[in-house]
Design a protein around this motif. Sequence first.
Motif, PDB file in Angstrom:
ATOM      1  N   THR A  95       1.089  -1.345  -0.124  1.00  0.00           N
ATOM      2  CA  THR A  95      -0.046  -0.076   0.028  1.00  0.00           C
ATOM      3  C   THR A  95       0.922   1.182   0.145  1.00  0.00           C
ATOM      4  OG1 THR A  95      -1.765  -1.292   1.144  1.00  0.00           O
ATOM      5  CG2 THR A  95      -1.809   1.363   1.140  1.00  0.00           C
ATOM      6  N   ILE A  96       0.512   2.178  -0.845  1.00  0.00           N
ATOM      7  CA  ILE A  96       1.204   3.453  -0.801  1.00  0.00           C
ATOM      8  C   ILE A  96       0.322   4.619  -0.524  1.00  0.00           C
ATOM      9  CG2 ILE A  96       2.581   5.085  -2.464  1.00  0.00           C
ATOM     10  CD1 ILE A  96       3.262   2.461  -4.397  1.00  0.00           C
ATOM     11  N   ARG A  97       0.667   5.431   0.244  1.00  0.00           N
ATOM     12  CA  ARG A  97      -0.285   6.541   0.827  1.00  0.00           C
ATOM     13  C   ARG A  97       0.509   7.822   0.280  1.00  0.00           C
ATOM     14  NH1 ARG A  97      -0.950   7.638   6.136  1.00  0.00           N
ATOM     15  NH2 ARG A  97      -2.971   8.406   5.965  1.00  0.00           N
ATOM     16  N   ILE A  98      -0.463   8.732  -0.417  1.00  0.00           N
ATOM     17  CA  ILE A  98       0.283   9.949  -0.784  1.00  0.00           C
ATOM     18  C   ILE A  98      -0.633  10.972  -0.307  1.00  0.00           C
ATOM     19  CG2 ILE A  98       0.825  11.151  -2.753  1.00  0.00           C
ATOM     20  CD1 ILE A  98       1.377   8.403  -4.149  1.00  0.00           C
ATOM     21  N   SER A  99       0.075  12.274   0.084  1.00  0.00           N
ATOM     22  CA  SER A  99      -0.827  13.381   0.142  1.00  0.00           C
ATOM     23  C   SER A  99      -0.430  14.463  -0.917  1.00  0.00           C
ATOM     24  CB  SER A  99      -0.416  14.001   1.643  1.00  0.00           C
ATOM     25  OG  SER A  99      -0.985  15.318   1.595  1.00  0.00           O
ATOM     26  N   LEU A 100      -1.459  14.949  -1.354  1.00  0.00           N
ATOM     27  CA  LEU A 100      -1.458  15.730  -2.715  1.00  0.00           C
ATOM     28  C   LEU A 100      -2.713  16.785  -2.782  1.00  0.00           C
ATOM     29  CD1 LEU A 100      -2.118  13.662  -5.937  1.00  0.00           C
ATOM     30  CD2 LEU A 100      -3.092  13.238  -3.573  1.00  0.00           C
ATOM     31  N   ALA A 105      -3.739  15.308  -8.201  1.00  0.00           N
ATOM     32  CA  ALA A 105      -4.514  14.417  -8.040  1.00  0.00           C
ATOM     33  C   ALA A 105      -5.264  14.014  -9.497  1.00  0.00           C
ATOM     34  CB  ALA A 105      -5.556  14.130  -6.911  1.00  0.00           C
ATOM     35  N   GLU A 106      -6.021  14.715 -10.138  1.00  0.00           N
ATOM     36  CA  GLU A 106      -6.937  14.822 -11.054  1.00  0.00           C
ATOM     37  C   GLU A 106      -5.954  14.793 -12.431  1.00  0.00           C
ATOM     38  OE1 GLU A 106     -10.133  17.273 -11.375  1.00  0.00           O
ATOM     39  OE2 GLU A 106     -11.091  16.186  -9.521  1.00  0.00           O
ATOM     40  N   SER A 107      -5.045  15.632 -12.650  1.00  0.00           N
ATOM     41  CA  SER A 107      -4.235  15.941 -13.713  1.00  0.00           C
ATOM     42  C   SER A 107      -3.016  15.291 -13.944  1.00  0.00           C
ATOM     43  CB  SER A 107      -3.935  17.362 -13.838  1.00  0.00           C
ATOM     44  OG  SER A 107      -2.972  17.798 -12.839  1.00  0.00           O
ATOM     45  N   VAL A 108      -2.281  14.514 -12.904  1.00  0.00           N
ATOM     46  CA  VAL A 108      -1.073  13.953 -12.903  1.00  0.00           C
ATOM     47  C   VAL A 108      -1.038  12.544 -12.540  1.00  0.00           C
ATOM     48  CG1 VAL A 108       1.456  14.062 -12.287  1.00  0.00           C
ATOM     49  CG2 VAL A 108       0.024  16.233 -12.893  1.00  0.00           C
ATOM     50  N   ASN A 128      -4.616  11.058  -0.343  1.00  0.00           N
ATOM     51  CA  ASN A 128      -5.387  12.224   0.371  1.00  0.00           C
ATOM     52  C   ASN A 128      -5.405  13.459  -0.086  1.00  0.00           C
ATOM     53  OD1 ASN A 128      -6.236  12.688   3.451  1.00  0.00           O
ATOM     54  ND2 ASN A 128      -4.218  13.921   3.153  1.00  0.00           N
ATOM     55  N   VAL A 129      -6.485  13.732  -0.509  1.00  0.00           N
ATOM     56  CA  VAL A 129      -6.495  15.057  -1.310  1.00  0.00           C
ATOM     57  C   VAL A 129      -6.615  16.145  -0.270  1.00  0.00           C
ATOM     58  CG1 VAL A 129      -7.749  16.528  -2.791  1.00  0.00           C
ATOM     59  CG2 VAL A 129      -7.495  14.324  -3.378  1.00  0.00           C
ATOM     60  N   ASP A 130      -5.661  17.187  -0.302  1.00  0.00           N
ATOM     61  CA  ASP A 130      -5.745  18.321   0.863  1.00  0.00           C
ATOM     62  C   ASP A 130      -4.845  19.493   0.178  1.00  0.00           C
ATOM     63  OD1 ASP A 130      -5.197  20.172   2.662  1.00  0.00           O
ATOM     64  OD2 ASP A 130      -5.390  18.479   4.240  1.00  0.00           O
ATOM     65  N   ASN A 131      -5.483  20.291  -0.357  1.00  0.00           N
ATOM     66  CA  ASN A 131      -4.765  21.491  -0.872  1.00  0.00           C
ATOM     67  C   ASN A 131      -3.716  22.435   0.029  1.00  0.00           C
ATOM     68  OD1 ASN A 131      -6.115  21.342  -3.209  1.00  0.00           O
ATOM     69  ND2 ASN A 131      -7.782  22.282  -2.555  1.00  0.00           N
ATOM     70  N   VAL A 145       3.008  15.326  -2.976  1.00  0.00           N
ATOM     71  CA  VAL A 145       3.043  16.010  -4.160  1.00  0.00           C
ATOM     72  C   VAL A 145       3.033  17.542  -3.975  1.00  0.00           C
ATOM     73  CG1 VAL A 145       2.341  16.468  -6.607  1.00  0.00           C
ATOM     74  CG2 VAL A 145       2.161  14.445  -5.476  1.00  0.00           C
ATOM     75  N   ARG A 146       3.937  18.292  -4.318  1.00  0.00           N
ATOM     76  CA  ARG A 146       3.964  19.879  -4.190  1.00  0.00           C
ATOM     77  C   ARG A 146       4.599  20.484  -5.582  1.00  0.00           C
ATOM     78  NH1 ARG A 146       6.110  21.396   2.011  1.00  0.00           N
ATOM     79  NH2 ARG A 146       4.448  20.294   3.024  1.00  0.00           N
ATOM     80  N   MET A 147       4.495  21.769  -5.626  1.00  0.00           N
ATOM     81  CA  MET A 147       5.188  22.477  -6.782  1.00  0.00           C
ATOM     82  C   MET A 147       6.898  22.238  -6.391  1.00  0.00           C
ATOM     83  SD  MET A 147       2.677  23.457  -8.533  1.00  0.00           S
ATOM     84  CE  MET A 147       0.962  23.841  -8.546  1.00  0.00           C
ATOM     85  N   GLY A 148       7.350  22.259  -7.538  1.00  0.00           N
ATOM     86  CA  GLY A 148       8.984  21.855  -7.052  1.00  0.00           C
ATOM     87  C   GLY A 148       9.635  22.950  -6.186  1.00  0.00           C
TER      88      GLY A 148
END
Length: 297
Positions: A95-100, A105-108, A128-131, A145-148
């Motif tokens: 299982t892989i858990r990712i916050s983004l 989530a939708e585009s990439v 886990n979708v959180d802006n 996942v974040r901006m570089g």
Amino acid sequence: MRREDLADLTIFLAVAEEGSFTGAAKKLGLSQSSLSHTLRRLETRLGLRLLTRTTRSVAVTEAGERLLDILQPALSGIEERLSDLNEYRERPAGTIRISLSEHAAESVLWPAIDRLITKYPDINIELNVDNGFVDIVSQKFDAGVRMGERVEKDMISVRIGPTLRMAAFASPSYIARNGIPTTPKDLANHRCINMRFVSGGSIYGWEFEKSGGEIAVKVDGQLVLNCTPLIIKAALAGHGIGFLIEDVVREHMGTGALVPLLQDWCEPFDGYHLYYPTRRQASLAFRLLVDELRYRV
């Protein structure tokens, strides 16, 4: 350490993290009375009070906090090492858990995940979708996942998306009533639609850049929202100026339903990166996901 000691410590960790015997019992699949008996036995063996119990909640004592500082990284390391054993299975698993963010989530992420779980049915993905910004280490995510430019320096960072740009926009009806801002400072005289981050509770600050010069603007308006589709709906209805990633509103701008504003102040910037701790031992499933996501120009 005896085997039963490790089991008791695992139960203490669950109760401490859940903040209640009810939540821990549900998480572990055990009875509350069993957990309570185990914790009393552990406290007696150590000669320390680890928890303060009330009728409604459980709080960790100072000694319990010290024990948590020892247990959390140790047991987390054991879990990571056990996940590494998946490499010896015939098929990748785990299982892989990712916050983004919602847009990432939708585009990439989703196109890559769709391909990955189709090829490898034993790999499980939790998004886990959180802006807002989430501490992926303390929240036990495998990656975020974040901006570089916003990735911490002690993280491994992998580019997973193209260059992006922000867009300020409003409906023709709003512009007809209120005019067009020519600089970011003009936004002080306009109604703007703010976004509040769910996790931290802070309001997103609008940032603009032109010819190497950056400016941050605090805007006001009647609406504060935490959902991208609602921001777009509000702008379409003429309730103010919105500010989102251009991709999200490109279709509406193409039809003329929304008008782009301050375009010369919205320069391209580094896109999405997947990031994870340098100490993380990447499992085969995780490495496959990274390879699937890696941006190739």
